[in-house]
Motif scaffolding. Structure first.
Motif, PDB file in Angstrom:
ATOM      1  N   LYS A 177      46.620  33.084  39.289  1.00 31.21           N
ATOM      2  CA  LYS A 177      45.904  31.919  39.835  1.00 31.21           C
ATOM      3  C   LYS A 177      45.759  30.808  38.810  1.00 31.21           C
ATOM      4  CE  LYS A 177      45.231  34.323  43.530  1.00 31.21           C
ATOM      5  NZ  LYS A 177      46.028  35.462  43.054  1.00 31.21           N
ATOM      6  N   THR A 198      30.445  38.679  50.065  1.00 32.31           N
ATOM      7  CA  THR A 198      31.301  37.922  49.150  1.00 32.31           C
ATOM      8  C   THR A 198      30.839  36.479  49.002  1.00 32.31           C
ATOM      9  OG1 THR A 198      32.805  37.546  51.015  1.00 32.31           O
ATOM     10  CG2 THR A 198      33.348  39.338  49.512  1.00 32.31           C
ATOM     11  N   ARG A 199      30.327  35.879  50.066  1.00 30.38           N
ATOM     12  CA  ARG A 199      29.859  34.494  49.978  1.00 30.38           C
ATOM     13  C   ARG A 199      28.671  34.382  49.027  1.00 30.38           C
ATOM     14  NH1 ARG A 199      31.750  30.136  49.242  1.00 30.38           N
ATOM     15  NH2 ARG A 199      33.367  30.875  50.677  1.00 30.38           N
ATOM     16  N   ASP A 209      37.296  31.672  45.164  1.00 28.87           N
ATOM     17  CA  ASP A 209      37.627  31.501  46.587  1.00 28.87           C
ATOM     18  C   ASP A 209      39.068  31.911  46.849  1.00 28.87           C
ATOM     19  OD1 ASP A 209      36.776  30.499  49.246  1.00 28.87           O
ATOM     20  OD2 ASP A 209      38.391  29.047  48.922  1.00 28.87           O
ATOM     21  N   ASN A 210      39.967  31.544  45.941  1.00 34.76           N
ATOM     22  CA  ASN A 210      41.387  31.882  46.070  1.00 34.76           C
ATOM     23  C   ASN A 210      41.589  33.395  46.016  1.00 34.76           C
ATOM     24  OD1 ASN A 210      44.225  32.080  45.748  1.00 34.76           O
ATOM     25  ND2 ASN A 210      44.296  30.058  44.792  1.00 34.76           N
ATOM     26  N   HIS A 252      39.327  35.690  46.552  1.00 38.96           N
ATOM     27  CA  HIS A 252      38.664  36.292  47.712  1.00 38.96           C
ATOM     28  C   HIS A 252      39.580  36.271  48.932  1.00 38.96           C
ATOM     29  CE1 HIS A 252      36.054  35.551  51.399  1.00 38.96           C
ATOM     30  NE2 HIS A 252      35.873  36.822  51.107  1.00 38.96           N
ATOM     31  N   LYS A 253      40.230  35.140  49.188  1.00 34.43           N
ATOM     32  CA  LYS A 253      41.132  35.019  50.342  1.00 34.43           C
ATOM     33  C   LYS A 253      42.307  35.983  50.218  1.00 34.43           C
ATOM     34  CE  LYS A 253      40.025  30.200  51.446  1.00 34.43           C
ATOM     35  NZ  LYS A 253      40.490  28.787  51.415  1.00 34.43           N
ATOM     36  N   GLU A 254      42.853  36.085  49.022  1.00 32.78           N
ATOM     37  CA  GLU A 254      44.001  36.986  48.802  1.00 32.78           C
ATOM     38  C   GLU A 254      43.607  38.445  49.022  1.00 32.78           C
ATOM     39  OE1 GLU A 254      46.149  38.532  44.873  1.00 32.78           O
ATOM     40  OE2 GLU A 254      46.567  36.418  45.268  1.00 32.78           O
ATOM     41  N   SER A 269      41.090  39.609  50.713  1.00 31.92           N
ATOM     42  CA  SER A 269      40.737  39.829  52.124  1.00 31.92           C
ATOM     43  C   SER A 269      41.991  39.992  52.971  1.00 31.92           C
ATOM     44  CB  SER A 269      39.893  38.656  52.650  1.00 31.92           C
ATOM     45  OG  SER A 269      38.669  38.568  51.971  1.00 31.92           O
ATOM     46  N   ALA A 270      42.992  39.142  52.712  1.00 29.22           N
ATOM     47  CA  ALA A 270      44.243  39.211  53.474  1.00 29.22           C
ATOM     48  C   ALA A 270      44.957  40.535  53.250  1.00 29.22           C
ATOM     49  CB  ALA A 270      45.152  38.044  53.079  1.00 29.22           C
ATOM     50  N   GLU A 271      44.815  41.083  52.040  1.00 31.36           N
ATOM     51  CA  GLU A 271      45.461  42.350  51.713  1.00 31.36           C
ATOM     52  C   GLU A 271      44.597  43.555  52.068  1.00 31.36           C
ATOM     53  OE1 GLU A 271      46.333  42.063  47.584  1.00 31.36           O
ATOM     54  OE2 GLU A 271      47.884  40.532  47.817  1.00 31.36           O
TER      55      GLU A 271
END
Length: 310
Positions: A228, A260-261, A288-289, A291-293, A295-297
């Protein structure tokens, strides 16, 4: 007594101290450092409460001194000592855990009598004190307001008082904001505070777990972080920012009860308060980046540290 945000600050400070001493952090030594940090904060809190109470109780000493003059004036014989009977004050000074804490930490040995006297004299000359002593009633709000006034208007803005505190407590700069919140909350609900349990077992477990996890899972968090950074080298990031990010990722992965928030917001605030002016935005983007990664995985499943396969 102290909040989870306070706990995160103490963990962050302990990790930063250990990192400054050595790049290879010993977990057991870090835990000892954390205990030391929390104990220093507790002693500071006890001292601030003690100094505040002594300012209020100085009215009795002042009255006795003036009455014992060789030729006391009528004013000397009629010093208003209403504040000495402040109901909130006596709830504080007679509370068993506070008495025990004072017996243990001996705050009276640190008192600067001249500073105490001058703080009391400033109190007596204030409009707030004149209004307070002019009322016959003892409403809870008025009793609390005058003690808050001593702390917020006479102690904290006083450069001599701050210098005095800094002389005896090296953690003042780190803990000043926390102390402001703690003292004001304490004056609102003193009965809810236990000076013998500055950190509850639940919060100590959280603190110790966060500290140990951040240290032991450092390689995991760095592997997630490095992609990142793009053109940034991990070595070029401010040391405190790196620690904050590592703590945030550790909470994402290994603390099942923390949303997470909440984690992201808490560490953005810590960065703004304790690191560089740009740190809040930088850490917000990184966490945030990641966290999104994750979560997607499907990797943020809120497993505990021991059960995690990462």
């Amino acid at each position: 007594m102290i909040s989870r945000r306070n706990i995160r600050v103490k963990v962050m400070q302990s990790l930063y101290t250990m990192d400054s001493m050595s790049s290879d952090i010993n977990t057991a030594e870090a835990v000892r450092q954390l205990k030391k940090q929390i104990d220093q904060t507790r002693k500071l809190f006890v001292y601030l409460v003690y100094f505040l109470s002594e300012v209020a109780r100085y009215a009795e000493k002042d009255a006795l001194k003036k009455a014992s003059k060789h030729l006391p004036t009528e004013q000397d014989l009629n010093v208003n000592t209403k504040i000495v009977g402040n109901q909130l004050l006596w709830k504080i000074v007679e509370e068993q855990s506070y008495v025990a804490a004072c017996t243990e930490t001996k705050p009276q040995l640190l008192i600067d009598e001249e500073l105490l006297k001058k703080t009391y004299q400033a109190l007596v000359q204030s409009e707030e004190y004149i209004d307070y002593t002019g009322l016959q009633s003892r409403e809870k709000k008025g009793e609390r307001d005058i003690l808050e006034f001593i702390f917020t208007d006479l102690m904290l803005p006083n450069e001599n008082f701050i210098s005095h505190v800094e002389e005896h407590f090296i953690n003042w700069d780190d803990d000043a904001e926390m102390m402001n919140i703690l003292i004001l909350n304490f004056l609102q609900k003193p009965a809810s505070y236990n000076f013998n349990e500055f950190v509850s077992k639940e919060k100590w477990d959280f603190a110790k777990g966060l500290l140990e996890t951040t240290i032991e899972k450092k390689e995991v968090t760095l592997e997630l972080l490095k992609p990142k950074l793009k053109n940034w080298d991990a070595d070029r990031i401010a040391a405190l920012d790196l620690i904050i990010i590592e703590m945030g990722i550790s909470e994402f992965l290994f603390f099942e009860t923390i949303p997470t928030r909440v984690t992201i917001n808490e560490y953005i605030d810590l960065a703004k308060d304790y690191s560089t002016p740009q740190s809040g935005q930088f850490i917000n983007g990184i966490l945030d980046n990641i966290h999104k990664e994750l979560s997607a995985e499907g990797k943020i499943n809120k497993k505990t540290f021991k059960n995690s396969t990462l």
